[in-house]
Design a protein around this motif. Structure first.
Motif, short mmCIF file in Angstrom:
data_model
loop_
_atom_site.label_atom_id
_atom_site.label_comp_id
_atom_site.label_asym_id
_atom_site.label_seq_id
_atom_site.Cartn_x
_atom_site.Cartn_y
_atom_site.Cartn_z
N PRO A 40 0.81 -1.22 0.00
CA PRO A 40 0.00 0.00 0.00
C PRO A 40 0.84 1.27 0.00
N ALA A 41 1.96 1.26 0.71
CA ALA A 41 2.82 2.44 0.75
C ALA A 41 3.42 2.72 -0.63
N VAL A 42 3.83 1.68 -1.32
CA VAL A 42 4.39 1.84 -2.66
C VAL A 42 3.31 2.40 -3.59
N ALA A 43 2.10 1.86 -3.48
CA ALA A 43 1.00 2.35 -4.31
C ALA A 43 0.70 3.81 -4.02
N ASP A 44 0.74 4.19 -2.75
CA ASP A 44 0.49 5.60 -2.39
C ASP A 44 1.58 6.50 -2.97
N VAL A 45 2.84 6.06 -2.86
CA VAL A 45 3.94 6.85 -3.41
C VAL A 45 3.79 6.96 -4.92
N PHE A 46 3.44 5.87 -5.56
CA PHE A 46 3.27 5.87 -7.02
C PHE A 46 2.16 6.85 -7.42
N ARG A 47 1.03 6.80 -6.72
CA ARG A 47 -0.08 7.71 -7.03
C ARG A 47 0.28 9.17 -6.81
N ALA A 48 1.21 9.43 -5.92
CA ALA A 48 1.62 10.81 -5.62
C ALA A 48 2.59 11.38 -6.66
N LEU A 49 3.15 10.52 -7.52
CA LEU A 49 4.06 10.99 -8.56
C LEU A 49 3.32 11.87 -9.55
N PRO A 50 4.03 12.75 -10.24
CA PRO A 50 3.39 13.53 -11.31
C PRO A 50 2.84 12.59 -12.39
N ASP A 51 1.76 13.01 -13.05
CA ASP A 51 1.13 12.18 -14.08
C ASP A 51 2.12 11.69 -15.12
N ARG A 52 3.01 12.56 -15.53
CA ARG A 52 3.98 12.21 -16.58
C ARG A 52 4.87 11.05 -16.13
N ASP A 53 5.33 11.10 -14.87
CA ASP A 53 6.18 10.02 -14.36
C ASP A 53 5.39 8.72 -14.24
N ARG A 54 4.17 8.81 -13.70
CA ARG A 54 3.34 7.61 -13.55
C ARG A 54 3.11 6.95 -14.90
N GLU A 55 2.79 7.75 -15.92
CA GLU A 55 2.52 7.19 -17.24
C GLU A 55 3.75 6.49 -17.81
N LEU A 61 6.36 5.20 -16.17
CA LEU A 61 6.65 3.99 -15.40
C LEU A 61 5.63 2.90 -15.68
N ALA A 62 4.38 3.28 -15.84
CA ALA A 62 3.34 2.30 -16.14
C ALA A 62 3.51 1.70 -17.53
N LEU A 63 3.89 2.51 -18.50
CA LEU A 63 4.10 1.98 -19.85
C LEU A 63 5.21 0.94 -19.88
N VAL A 64 6.22 1.14 -19.04
CA VAL A 64 7.31 0.16 -18.98
C VAL A 64 6.89 -1.06 -18.16
N ALA A 65 6.43 -0.82 -16.93
CA ALA A 65 6.18 -1.92 -16.00
C ALA A 65 4.89 -2.68 -16.30
N TRP A 66 3.83 -1.98 -16.57
CA TRP A 66 2.54 -2.66 -16.74
C TRP A 66 2.29 -3.08 -18.17
N GLU A 67 2.67 -2.22 -19.12
CA GLU A 67 2.38 -2.54 -20.52
C GLU A 67 3.54 -3.26 -21.19
N HIS A 115 14.61 7.70 -16.97
CA HIS A 115 15.68 7.73 -15.97
C HIS A 115 15.31 8.69 -14.84
N ARG A 116 14.84 9.87 -15.21
CA ARG A 116 14.46 10.87 -14.21
C ARG A 116 13.24 10.42 -13.40
N ALA A 117 12.27 9.81 -14.06
CA ALA A 117 11.07 9.34 -13.36
C ALA A 117 11.42 8.25 -12.36
N ARG A 118 12.30 7.35 -12.77
CA ARG A 118 12.73 6.29 -11.83
C ARG A 118 13.46 6.89 -10.64
N GLY A 119 14.26 7.89 -10.89
CA GLY A 119 14.97 8.56 -9.79
C GLY A 119 14.01 9.23 -8.83
N ARG A 120 13.02 9.94 -9.37
CA ARG A 120 12.03 10.60 -8.51
C ARG A 120 11.23 9.56 -7.71
#
Length: 188
Positions: free
Chosen positions: A103-118, A120-126, A149-154
């Motif tokens: 749950p903590a990871v999910a909360d952190v992920f949801r708090a990321l900027p939309d651009r970063d979430r998209e 990371l999701a395109l790589v990991a989920w899709e 690279h920057r999104a993973r760092g953030r």
């Protein structure tokens, strides 16, 4: 039928057709869609539209068929959505145990900027490659690499700030797995 004749038929039949659709649809938006589609079909088939009061009846027939198509589409969507829900619930991985980092990871992920979430999701989920992501986002492959690279760092910094260990750190290869990097570190 010319444009002036069509305009006259539209003016004379719009309100009756809207009433017809409103009495048969679940929402005013659906009714407006039916009327719009009815007149779009009428415009495309203006040469087939009869003259006088017969035009009104012809338009009711078109609206009747548009409503039938709309209902069939809604039924198909309902069936497909139910099948998808069943498929997803059957294949849903178990939720992390209480007290775990899930749950903590999910909360952190949801708090990321939309651009970063998209990204990371395109790589990991899709499972998309950099080239595929570049196509999806309409940018260069190099830009995808830099942004990712920057999104993973953030994401990693946000996980550390939330007190969650980076779950991918254990799976990430170390310098020994990269001969060029390890030889450079031995030289320094």
């Amino acid at each position: 039928m010319g444009e002036d004749e069509f305009t006259a038929v539209y003016a004379a039949t719009y309100r009756p057709l809207l009433g017809y659709a409103l009495r048969r649809c679940d929402s005013p938006e659906d009714a407006a869609d039916v009327v719009a589609e009815t007149f779009a079909i009428a415009w495309r088939r203006a040469a087939e539209m009869p003259a006088g009061d017969q035009a009104r009846l012809w338009l009711y027939g078109v609206a009747h068929r548009v409503l039938a198509n709309q209902r069939r589409g809604a039924r198909r969507n309902t069936i497909k959505a139910a099948a998808l829900r069943a498929e997803l619930s059957a294949g849903t991985p178990p939720r992390p145990a209480p007290g775990g980092d899930g749950p903590a990871v999910a909360d952190v992920f949801r708090a990321l900027p939309d651009r970063d979430r998209e990204l990371l999701a395109l790589v990991a989920w899709e499972g998309l490659s950099h080239a595929e992501i570049a196509t999806v986002l309409g940018c260069s492959r190099n830009a995808v690499g830099i942004r990712l690279h920057r999104a993973r760092g953030r994401f990693a910094r946000a996980l550390r700030a939330a007190g969650v260990d980076d779950p991918s750190a254990a799976a990430r290869p170390r310098a020994a797995a990269h001969p060029a990097r390890s030889s450079r570190s031995e030289l320094t």
